[in-house]
Design a protein around this motif. Structure first.
Motif, PDB file in Angstrom:
ATOM      1  N   ILE A 148      11.287   3.758  14.134  1.00  0.00           N
ATOM      2  CA  ILE A 148      11.975   4.853  14.812  1.00  0.00           C
ATOM      3  C   ILE A 148      12.144   4.431  16.270  1.00  0.00           C
ATOM      4  CG2 ILE A 148      11.955   7.269  15.519  1.00  0.00           C
ATOM      5  CD1 ILE A 148      10.047   7.880  13.259  1.00  0.00           C
ATOM      6  N   ASP A 149      13.380   4.346  16.722  1.00  0.00           N
ATOM      7  CA  ASP A 149      13.671   3.993  18.127  1.00  0.00           C
ATOM      8  C   ASP A 149      12.909   2.741  18.570  1.00  0.00           C
ATOM      9  OD1 ASP A 149      15.317   6.177  18.239  1.00  0.00           O
ATOM     10  OD2 ASP A 149      13.924   7.458  19.328  1.00  0.00           O
ATOM     11  N   GLY A 150      12.827   1.755  17.695  1.00  0.00           N
ATOM     12  CA  GLY A 150      12.181   0.497  18.047  1.00  0.00           C
ATOM     13  C   GLY A 150      10.691   0.452  17.812  1.00  0.00           C
ATOM     14  N   TYR A 151      10.066   1.579  17.439  1.00  0.00           N
ATOM     15  CA  TYR A 151       8.634   1.627  17.158  1.00  0.00           C
ATOM     16  C   TYR A 151       8.409   1.534  15.647  1.00  0.00           C
ATOM     17  CZ  TYR A 151       7.682   3.179  21.935  1.00  0.00           C
ATOM     18  OH  TYR A 151       7.579   3.262  23.296  1.00  0.00           O
ATOM     19  N   LYS A 152       7.544   0.639  15.241  1.00  0.00           N
ATOM     20  CA  LYS A 152       7.245   0.516  13.821  1.00  0.00           C
ATOM     21  C   LYS A 152       6.254   1.611  13.426  1.00  0.00           C
ATOM     22  CE  LYS A 152       6.120  -2.727  10.136  1.00  0.00           C
ATOM     23  NZ  LYS A 152       5.754  -4.120   9.781  1.00  0.00           N
ATOM     24  N   VAL A 153       6.688   2.523  12.563  1.00  0.00           N
ATOM     25  CA  VAL A 153       5.838   3.644  12.165  1.00  0.00           C
ATOM     26  C   VAL A 153       5.282   3.478  10.760  1.00  0.00           C
ATOM     27  CG1 VAL A 153       6.974   5.277  13.713  1.00  0.00           C
ATOM     28  CG2 VAL A 153       7.817   5.017  11.358  1.00  0.00           C
ATOM     29  N   ALA A 154       5.837   2.564   9.976  1.00  0.00           N
ATOM     30  CA  ALA A 154       5.351   2.357   8.611  1.00  0.00           C
ATOM     31  C   ALA A 154       5.318   0.877   8.279  1.00  0.00           C
ATOM     32  CB  ALA A 154       6.225   3.092   7.601  1.00  0.00           C
ATOM     33  N   ALA A 155       4.172   0.426   7.764  1.00  0.00           N
ATOM     34  CA  ALA A 155       4.011  -0.952   7.307  1.00  0.00           C
ATOM     35  C   ALA A 155       3.935  -0.959   5.788  1.00  0.00           C
ATOM     36  CB  ALA A 155       2.744  -1.556   7.907  1.00  0.00           C
ATOM     37  N   ILE A 156       4.404  -2.036   5.189  1.00  0.00           N
ATOM     38  CA  ILE A 156       4.435  -2.165   3.736  1.00  0.00           C
ATOM     39  C   ILE A 156       3.922  -3.545   3.353  1.00  0.00           C
ATOM     40  CG2 ILE A 156       5.942  -2.282   1.701  1.00  0.00           C
ATOM     41  CD1 ILE A 156       7.787  -0.270   3.134  1.00  0.00           C
ATOM     42  N   GLY A 157       3.030  -3.573   2.387  1.00  0.00           N
ATOM     43  CA  GLY A 157       2.525  -4.828   1.843  1.00  0.00           C
ATOM     44  C   GLY A 157       2.144  -4.615   0.393  1.00  0.00           C
ATOM     45  N   ILE A 158       2.553  -5.498  -0.492  1.00  0.00           N
ATOM     46  CA  ILE A 158       2.361  -5.276  -1.922  1.00  0.00           C
ATOM     47  C   ILE A 158       1.776  -6.503  -2.601  1.00  0.00           C
ATOM     48  CG2 ILE A 158       4.242  -3.603  -2.038  1.00  0.00           C
ATOM     49  CD1 ILE A 158       5.936  -5.839  -3.412  1.00  0.00           C
ATOM     50  N   LYS A 159       1.257  -6.276  -3.785  1.00  0.00           N
ATOM     51  CA  LYS A 159       0.870  -7.315  -4.724  1.00  0.00           C
ATOM     52  C   LYS A 159       1.427  -6.902  -6.083  1.00  0.00           C
ATOM     53  CE  LYS A 159      -1.485 -10.524  -6.974  1.00  0.00           C
ATOM     54  NZ  LYS A 159      -1.146 -11.965  -6.898  1.00  0.00           N
ATOM     55  N   TRP A 163       4.249  -7.736 -13.226  1.00  0.00           N
ATOM     56  CA  TRP A 163       5.127  -6.615 -12.891  1.00  0.00           C
ATOM     57  C   TRP A 163       4.391  -5.297 -12.698  1.00  0.00           C
ATOM     58  CZ3 TRP A 163       9.343  -8.238 -10.834  1.00  0.00           C
ATOM     59  CH2 TRP A 163       9.907  -9.427 -11.273  1.00  0.00           C
ATOM     60  N   ILE A 164       3.066  -5.352 -12.522  1.00  0.00           N
ATOM     61  CA  ILE A 164       2.290  -4.165 -12.172  1.00  0.00           C
ATOM     62  C   ILE A 164       2.002  -4.228 -10.675  1.00  0.00           C
ATOM     63  CG2 ILE A 164       0.234  -2.795 -12.614  1.00  0.00           C
ATOM     64  CD1 ILE A 164       2.038  -3.110 -15.051  1.00  0.00           C
ATOM     65  N   THR A 165       2.298  -3.152  -9.962  1.00  0.00           N
ATOM     66  CA  THR A 165       2.172  -3.141  -8.508  1.00  0.00           C
ATOM     67  C   THR A 165       0.808  -2.627  -8.052  1.00  0.00           C
ATOM     68  OG1 THR A 165       2.986  -0.879  -8.164  1.00  0.00           O
ATOM     69  CG2 THR A 165       4.634  -2.614  -8.383  1.00  0.00           C
ATOM     70  N   MET A 166       0.417  -3.063  -6.859  1.00  0.00           N
ATOM     71  CA  MET A 166      -0.714  -2.458  -6.145  1.00  0.00           C
ATOM     72  C   MET A 166      -0.482  -2.629  -4.648  1.00  0.00           C
ATOM     73  SD  MET A 166      -3.816  -5.196  -6.915  1.00  0.00           S
ATOM     74  CE  MET A 166      -5.002  -4.303  -5.905  1.00  0.00           C
ATOM     75  N   HIS A 167      -1.356  -2.046  -3.847  1.00  0.00           N
ATOM     76  CA  HIS A 167      -1.164  -1.887  -2.409  1.00  0.00           C
ATOM     77  C   HIS A 167       0.114  -1.061  -2.190  1.00  0.00           C
ATOM     78  CE1 HIS A 167      -4.655  -4.331  -1.764  1.00  0.00           C
ATOM     79  NE2 HIS A 167      -4.134  -5.293  -2.500  1.00  0.00           N
ATOM     80  N   GLY A 168       0.713  -1.054  -1.017  1.00  0.00           N
ATOM     81  CA  GLY A 168       1.856  -0.161  -0.840  1.00  0.00           C
ATOM     82  C   GLY A 168       2.264   0.028   0.603  1.00  0.00           C
TER      83      GLY A 168
END
Length: 236
Positions: A148-159, A163-168
């Motif tokens: 938002i306006d240059g500020y990172k408000v959400a990080a995402i990282g997965i494994k 084809w089964i996901t974890m983390h988020g």
């Protein structure tokens, strides 16, 4: 002790896939990590539905499996900081109360077999959430997350395994951002970390939680259902 909080789903969101929503309180990182690992094994064996966990963590740092330890500005052997190297992708990040964390454990064979698609969907969940407060979440080319306006408000990282996901994803709602000053968040040196509180003073996690759940259901086309048993019982 793990505190469990219920955020009622008023009615299922229309969709042809069922996803069990676990609304949790403040959960130690290692506990949630083990739960995810167990859920992945359950799903590989065909023993459980898709799951979304929404929760917060006590202060903790995590490193992706290939993360550069030089991005940490403190000595983990000399200071009292919790630090885990885990199996997700990405660099180092920080979790703390006031940050809403989402851990989807999904079978992507029921969605799309495309990891880039999945990452963009997680970003879209956050972007749709922000729009409920009139905030415009944006993507940055070549990076993963929401700004938002240059500020990172959400990080995402997965494994993803078979084809089964974890983390988020982790959305800073009203977090104390001081902990981010001890790392180079996600390895990005030229973009500051922010929180929704900067743009919507007074906002808190319990306001955001049901909005994230609804956005997740809409983006992934699932029907959210309340759990029949708690996670600790399910995973015994």
């Amino acid at each position: 002790m793990v505190r469990r909080e219920i955020c009622d789903v008023q009615r299922p969101i229309p969709g042809d896939r069922i996803c069990t929503l676990y609304n949790l309180g403040l959960v130690p990182y290692e506990t949630a990590w083990r739960w995810q690992q167990s859920l992945v094994q359950h799903k590989k064996a065909g023993l459980s539905s898709d799951v979304l966990m929404l929760l917060e963590h006590p202060p903790v740092y995590t490193l992706g499996q290939g993360a550069d330890p030089s991005l940490i500005k403190f000595d983990p052997d000399q200071e009292g900081h919790s630090l885990y190297r885990i199996e997700r992708g990405g660099e180092v990040t920080y979790h703390c109360p006031g940050q809403l964390v989402g851990y989807p454990v999904l079978d992507l064979k029921r969605f799309q077999l495309d990891l880039h698609w999945y990452l963009r969907q997680l970003e879209e969940v956050v972007i749709q959430t922000l729009s409920q407060w009139g905030l415009v979440g944006t993507r940055v080319a070549g990076l993963t997350g929401v700004w938002i306006d240059g500020y990172k408000v959400a990080a995402i990282g997965i494994k993803v395994s078979r084809w089964i996901t974890m983390h988020g994803f982790a959305l800073n709602v009203c977090s104390d951002l001081a902990g981010f000053q001890r790392i180079v968040p996600c390895g990005i040196v030229d973009k500051p970390v922010g929180s929704l509180h900067q743009f919507c003073p007074g906002i808190d996690v319990e306001q955001v939680r049901p909005v994230v759940a609804t956005a997740f259901a809409q983006v992934f086309g699932v029907s959210l259902q309340e759990p029949m048993v708690d996670l600790a019982t399910l995973l015994r």
